[in-house]
Write an enzyme that holds these catalytic residues in place. Structure first.
Site, PDB file in Angstrom:
ATOM      1  N   SER A  28      79.503 -25.647  67.469  1.00 57.46           N
ATOM      2  CA  SER A  28      78.565 -24.551  67.234  1.00 57.46           C
ATOM      3  C   SER A  28      78.578 -23.633  68.440  1.00 57.46           C
ATOM      4  O   SER A  28      78.739 -24.086  69.584  1.00 57.46           O
ATOM      5  CB  SER A  28      77.152 -25.122  67.032  1.00 57.46           C
ATOM      6  OG  SER A  28      76.201 -24.093  67.006  1.00 57.46           O
ATOM      7  N   ASP A  53      74.411 -22.228  59.642  1.00 57.28           N
ATOM      8  CA  ASP A  53      73.070 -22.760  59.410  1.00 57.28           C
ATOM      9  C   ASP A  53      72.163 -21.758  58.708  1.00 57.28           C
ATOM     10  O   ASP A  53      71.545 -22.070  57.684  1.00 57.28           O
ATOM     11  CB  ASP A  53      72.438 -23.201  60.733  1.00 57.28           C
ATOM     12  CG  ASP A  53      73.079 -24.455  61.299  1.00 57.28           C
ATOM     13  OD1 ASP A  53      74.327 -24.547  61.275  1.00 57.28           O
ATOM     14  OD2 ASP A  53      72.352 -25.340  61.768  1.00 57.28           O
ATOM     15  N   ASP A  76      65.754 -24.878  70.858  1.00 53.42           N
ATOM     16  CA  ASP A  76      65.470 -23.568  70.282  1.00 53.42           C
ATOM     17  C   ASP A  76      64.282 -23.574  69.337  1.00 53.42           C
ATOM     18  O   ASP A  76      63.557 -22.582  69.230  1.00 53.42           O
ATOM     19  CB  ASP A  76      66.712 -23.019  69.579  1.00 53.42           C
ATOM     20  CG  ASP A  76      67.704 -22.405  70.548  1.00 53.42           C
ATOM     21  OD1 ASP A  76      67.316 -22.145  71.702  1.00 53.42           O
ATOM     22  OD2 ASP A  76      68.862 -22.181  70.160  1.00 53.42           O
ATOM     23  N   ARG A 100      65.821 -16.135  73.328  1.00 53.81           N
ATOM     24  CA  ARG A 100      64.884 -16.546  72.289  1.00 53.81           C
ATOM     25  C   ARG A 100      63.558 -15.773  72.317  1.00 53.81           C
ATOM     26  O   ARG A 100      63.093 -15.322  71.263  1.00 53.81           O
ATOM     27  CB  ARG A 100      64.631 -18.057  72.364  1.00 53.81           C
ATOM     28  CG  ARG A 100      65.885 -18.888  72.095  1.00 53.81           C
ATOM     29  CD  ARG A 100      66.577 -18.448  70.811  1.00 53.81           C
ATOM     30  NE  ARG A 100      67.776 -19.221  70.507  1.00 53.81           N
ATOM     31  CZ  ARG A 100      68.970 -18.686  70.271  1.00 53.81           C
ATOM     32  NH1 ARG A 100      69.130 -17.361  70.334  1.00 53.81           N
ATOM     33  NH2 ARG A 100      70.000 -19.431  69.982  1.00 53.81           N
TER      34      ARG A 100
END
Length: 414
Positions: A179, A15, A123, A94
């Site tokens: 993923s 990505d 996210d 994150r």
């Protein structure tokens, strides 16, 4: 006219590699920011890839120590677990990455920060809420929510074709298109064939943990020491390794020994913040051991009502962290409140690892509410058995009255 600069949270994966090129096509200068939070990554190769794609600069920052001490340790001492199963490995990473991302963007004089999070996931919320909290004036480019991007790329298959046509090497193939996101605490897997929750995850997907059928046939015994609710040391009582006291070394060792014993796998359907249900497969080996040990020591040391109130606050904080509110006032308030409960959570817990299980088998603390002589069945201690009669009768008053009430109600209905 000078180009505007974007600092992209870059992973080196499909990505963000495609997004890097797409941002360049839109006329931006792009600085690729990579945070080392313990993922197995060839950072030199990732830097070469980003540079080859066209990044103006590549920043690689080692945040492993910070991640453990400032995010994982507070999560352990708070007992954070989302929906009773997920230990929040991605959710904790994150805000840690966002701190570095914002600092880099401000230092580089960037106008924007960007990320590769999808428009359906958690996210995007975690990154952006963290960035806005840390830098209220920030502008964010989220390609998966920009029409020009989403009309061109419906999903990962389109990205794979785009990457192939531009010579971008990626570790994802059409044969195994799931993923993954890795850090020191865990690896998460989603999408692709995993989107069908009726299908078991393929055995080859797991990278941190051994197949339970192939793990050792003898148990491993660890002694984990906590001080004020925070992990202080780990020692392997089976082979004598340790004690490990450095936070990073401790966590790396726990991941290794837990992984060897198949500890920390879960396969769940969870509730995303946006309201969607998603299927995730997780490996959290070291975090699982620490969670089990800490829960055990808390029950040993804390007052019953304090423990129950702390459990309520734990669940609130787990929601805040999962939903991206690490830097919110409510999360800070709950975090500080929980810290007060950890003042006397000091002692050791011995945990036995065996074929996917982490079982607390003994514990000790110099300051604990457990009173062996008082609770013993072999002596009265300071306990007066006769006192239990009044205790029981007092609690029975409400039950007797409720039975009288039900009898009255039944008579009225005749």
């Amino acid at each position: 006219m000078a180009k505007e600069t974007v600092v992209l949270a870059y992973s080196g994966g499909l990505d963000t590699s495609c997004i890097l090129l797409w941002l360049l096509e839109q006329g931006y200068d792009v600085v690729a920011y990579m945070a080392n939070i313990g993922q197995e990554e060839d950072f030199d190769e990732a830097k070469k890839k980003a540079t080859k794609i066209g990044a103006k600069k590549v920043i690689i920052e080692d945040l492993r120590e910070s991640f453990v001490k400032e995010f994982v340790w507070p999560a352990v001492s708070s007992g954070l677990i989302y929906e009773s199963r997920y230990l929040l490995g991605t959710s904790l990473a994150r805000p840690c990455i966002s701190l570095g991302l914002v600092q880099a963007a401000r230092k580089e004089g960037a106008t924007y920060v960007s990320h590769g999070a999808t428009g359906k996931g958690n996210d995007q919320v975690r990154f952006e809420l963290s960035c806005y909290a840390l830098w209220p004036q920030v502008k964010i480019l989220a390609p998966w929510r920009i029409r020009e991007f989403t009309e061109r790329f419906q999903g990962r298959q389109d990205l794979l074709q785009y990457a192939a046509s531009h010579g971008i090497p990626v570790p994802v193939t059409t044969k195994a298109p799931w993923s993954m996101d890795a850090n020191l605490m865990h690896i998460s897997y989603e999408s692709g064939i995993l989107e069908d929750p009726s299908q078991a995850a393929p055995p080859e997907i797991y990278q941190m943990t051994t197949d339970p059928m192939k793990s050792p046939n003898t148990p491993t015994l660890l002694e984990i020491t906590f001080k004020n609710g925070v992990p202080a040391s780990v020692k392997n009582l089976t082979d004598g390794r340790g004690p490990y006291t450095n936070p990073l070394e401790m966590f790396v060792y726990l991941n290794k020994v837990a992984g060897q014993n198949s500890v920390g796998r879960i396969d769940i359907v969870e509730n995303r913040f946006l309201g969607l249900k998603s299927r995730g497969v997780y490996e959290t080996p070291g975090g699982t051991i620490l969670h089990q040990a800490h829960v055990d020591l808390e029950a040993f040391c804390l007052d019953r009502e304090v423990l129950r109130l702390k459990s309520y606050l734990r669940d609130k904080m787990a929601d805040y962290v999962y939903n991206g509110f690490w830097f919110s006032p409510e999360c800070e308030f709950v975090r500080r409140s929980i810290q007060l409960s950890q003042e006397h959570v000091t002692g050791w817990v011995r945990v036995q690892l065996y074929k996917g299980t982490a079982l607390a088998v003994s514990r000790n603390s110099l300051v604990a509410l457990y009173n062996q002589s008082l609770v013993s069945m072999d002596e009265h201690g300071d306990f007066e058995p006769e006192d239990a009669t009044g205790f029981i009768k007092t609690h029975a008053i409400r039950l007797r009255e409720f039975q009288r009430f039900k009898t009255q109600a039944a008579n009225l209905n005749k």
